[in-house]
Scaffold this motif. Structure first.
Motif, mmCIF file in Angstrom:
data_model
loop_
_atom_site.group_PDB
_atom_site.id
_atom_site.type_symbol
_atom_site.label_atom_id
_atom_site.label_comp_id
_atom_site.label_asym_id
_atom_site.label_seq_id
_atom_site.Cartn_x
_atom_site.Cartn_y
_atom_site.Cartn_z
ATOM 1 N N PRO A 91 0.792 -1.240 0.000
ATOM 2 C CA PRO A 91 0.000 0.000 0.000
ATOM 3 C C PRO A 91 0.822 1.286 0.000
ATOM 4 N N LEU A 92 1.914 1.333 0.762
ATOM 5 C CA LEU A 92 2.720 2.558 0.799
ATOM 6 C C LEU A 92 3.397 2.816 -0.548
ATOM 7 N N VAL A 93 3.802 1.754 -1.221
ATOM 8 C CA VAL A 93 4.425 1.898 -2.540
ATOM 9 C C VAL A 93 3.384 2.349 -3.556
ATOM 10 N N VAL A 94 2.158 1.826 -3.420
ATOM 11 C CA VAL A 94 1.061 2.242 -4.303
ATOM 12 C C VAL A 94 0.822 3.743 -4.188
ATOM 13 N N GLN A 95 0.849 4.263 -2.962
ATOM 14 C CA GLN A 95 0.695 5.707 -2.758
ATOM 15 C C GLN A 95 1.784 6.471 -3.503
ATOM 16 N N ASP A 96 3.007 5.979 -3.435
ATOM 17 C CA ASP A 96 4.116 6.631 -4.135
ATOM 18 C C ASP A 96 3.891 6.635 -5.643
ATOM 19 N N ILE A 97 3.461 5.499 -6.185
ATOM 20 C CA ILE A 97 3.249 5.385 -7.626
ATOM 21 C C ILE A 97 2.166 6.365 -8.091
ATOM 22 N N PHE A 98 1.085 6.465 -7.337
ATOM 23 C CA PHE A 98 0.002 7.367 -7.738
ATOM 24 C C PHE A 98 0.420 8.828 -7.596
ATOM 25 N N SER A 99 1.245 9.127 -6.623
ATOM 26 C CA SER A 99 1.781 10.495 -6.499
ATOM 27 C C SER A 99 2.614 10.851 -7.719
ATOM 28 N N ILE A 100 3.400 9.882 -8.192
ATOM 29 C CA ILE A 100 4.229 10.103 -9.366
ATOM 30 C C ILE A 100 3.363 10.281 -10.618
ATOM 31 N N ILE A 101 2.281 9.508 -10.725
ATOM 32 C CA ILE A 101 1.376 9.659 -11.874
ATOM 33 C C ILE A 101 0.814 11.080 -11.912
ATOM 34 N N ARG A 102 0.414 11.580 -10.758
ATOM 35 C CA ARG A 102 -0.084 12.963 -10.690
ATOM 36 C C ARG A 102 0.993 13.946 -11.126
ATOM 37 N N GLU A 103 2.218 13.729 -10.659
ATOM 38 C CA GLU A 103 3.307 14.650 -10.979
ATOM 39 C C GLU A 103 3.641 14.609 -12.469
ATOM 40 N N ILE A 104 3.648 13.423 -13.055
ATOM 41 C CA ILE A 104 3.890 13.295 -14.491
ATOM 42 C C ILE A 104 2.839 14.094 -15.259
ATOM 43 N N ASN A 105 1.594 13.973 -14.844
ATOM 44 C CA ASN A 105 0.518 14.712 -15.492
ATOM 45 C C ASN A 105 0.681 16.221 -15.309
ATOM 46 N N ARG A 106 1.078 16.637 -14.111
ATOM 47 C CA ARG A 106 1.287 18.075 -13.868
ATOM 48 C C ARG A 106 2.383 18.637 -14.768
ATOM 49 N N GLN A 107 3.318 17.780 -15.164
ATOM 50 C CA GLN A 107 4.407 18.231 -16.024
ATOM 51 C C GLN A 107 4.061 18.155 -17.505
ATOM 52 N N GLY A 108 2.784 17.935 -17.803
ATOM 53 C CA GLY A 108 2.302 18.069 -19.176
ATOM 54 C C GLY A 108 2.034 16.800 -19.937
ATOM 55 N N VAL A 109 2.145 15.633 -19.294
ATOM 56 C CA VAL A 109 1.916 14.368 -19.986
ATOM 57 C C VAL A 109 0.477 13.905 -19.750
#
Length: 236
Positions: free
Chosen positions: A167-185
């Motif tokens: 679960p903690l790793v899943v939280q990290d992965i979803f945070s990264i998905i949000r960040e990737i999207n914020r950077q224009g992807v």
């Protein structure tokens, strides 16, 4: 924008997709939820050219992708992080990342993008010379996402990025998905963890036995009683 219209795909006489139509607007996170065998992975594999469609249209920025080769599709700015991670286990982290840039010739820019991936995933930087096969499941998932980013995609497709992770790793992965999207992807996400996926989605679709049965914003589907019962583990 990715526009899919009336897409039909069959495997050995079995209809995997039955007239699927959906849109992935630029700059958004779009998620596709559904049970195992609903056709979610088939859809992604068809978009990337790994599976051939019988009929229908796959248009990206107005260009028809159906029938194009895989390298041409990647060259149009579409990348996929596949289910099961599929890292090159006998290559180092850095070598895996550079494999994601195999169509590129801009060496200086590739180095900049390696550093960008390391900023997104500091753990990969710490393990840059470690063989990918010796990484944990979560680290391999980070590497699979980072490798896909190395093609500089406009659209990133993620197939079950949280599968088998703590679960903690899943939280990290979803945070990264949000960040990737914020950077224009733009992101198209397939995910068994419907609760997490819908929380970050701008737009969401439900796929059942090869058909889109429901669509709306992520918030709308989170509040939908049939979605709660079928995919969020709640009973009326």
């Amino acid at each position: 924008m990715l526009e899919i219209k009336d897409l039909h795909v069959s495997y050995g006489g079995i209809r995997a997709l039955r007239g699927v139509s959906l849109e992935v607007p630029d700059g958004k996170i779009v998620t596709l939820i559904g049970a195992n065998g609903a056709g979610k992975s088939t859809l992604l594999r068809t978009i990337t050219g790994l599976v051939k469609a019988e009929s229908g249209s796959i248009r990206w920025d107005g260009k028809e992708l159906r029938g194009k080769s895989i390298d041409r599709i990647i060259g149009e700015g579409i990348a996929m992080s596949p289910e099961g991670r599929r890292v090159f286990t006998d290559l180092t982290v850095l070598e895996n990342l550079k494999m994601g840039a195999y169509l590129r010739r801009d060496k200086a820019e590739i180095e900049l993008d390696v550093n960008w991936v390391y900023e997104l995933f500091p753990r990969l930087k710490e393990r840059s010379w470690q063989l990918a096969g010796t990484l944990s499941g979560g680290e391999q998932q980070m590497l699979a996402v980072g490798r896909a980013l190395m093609s500089r995609p406009k659209l990133m497709m993620l197939d079950e990025p949280s599968l088998g992770l703590a679960p903690l790793v899943v939280q990290d992965i979803f945070s990264i998905i949000r960040e990737i999207n914020r950077q224009g992807v733009t992101v198209l996400l397939i995910e068994q963890n419907a609760n997490m996926a819908l929380k970050i989605a701008d737009l969401a679709y439900v796929l059942e036995t090869g058909n889109i049965t429901l669509s709306g914003t992520g918030a709308e589907l989170l509040a939908n009683e049939s979605v709660k019962e079928a995919y969020l583990g709640k009973r009326r």
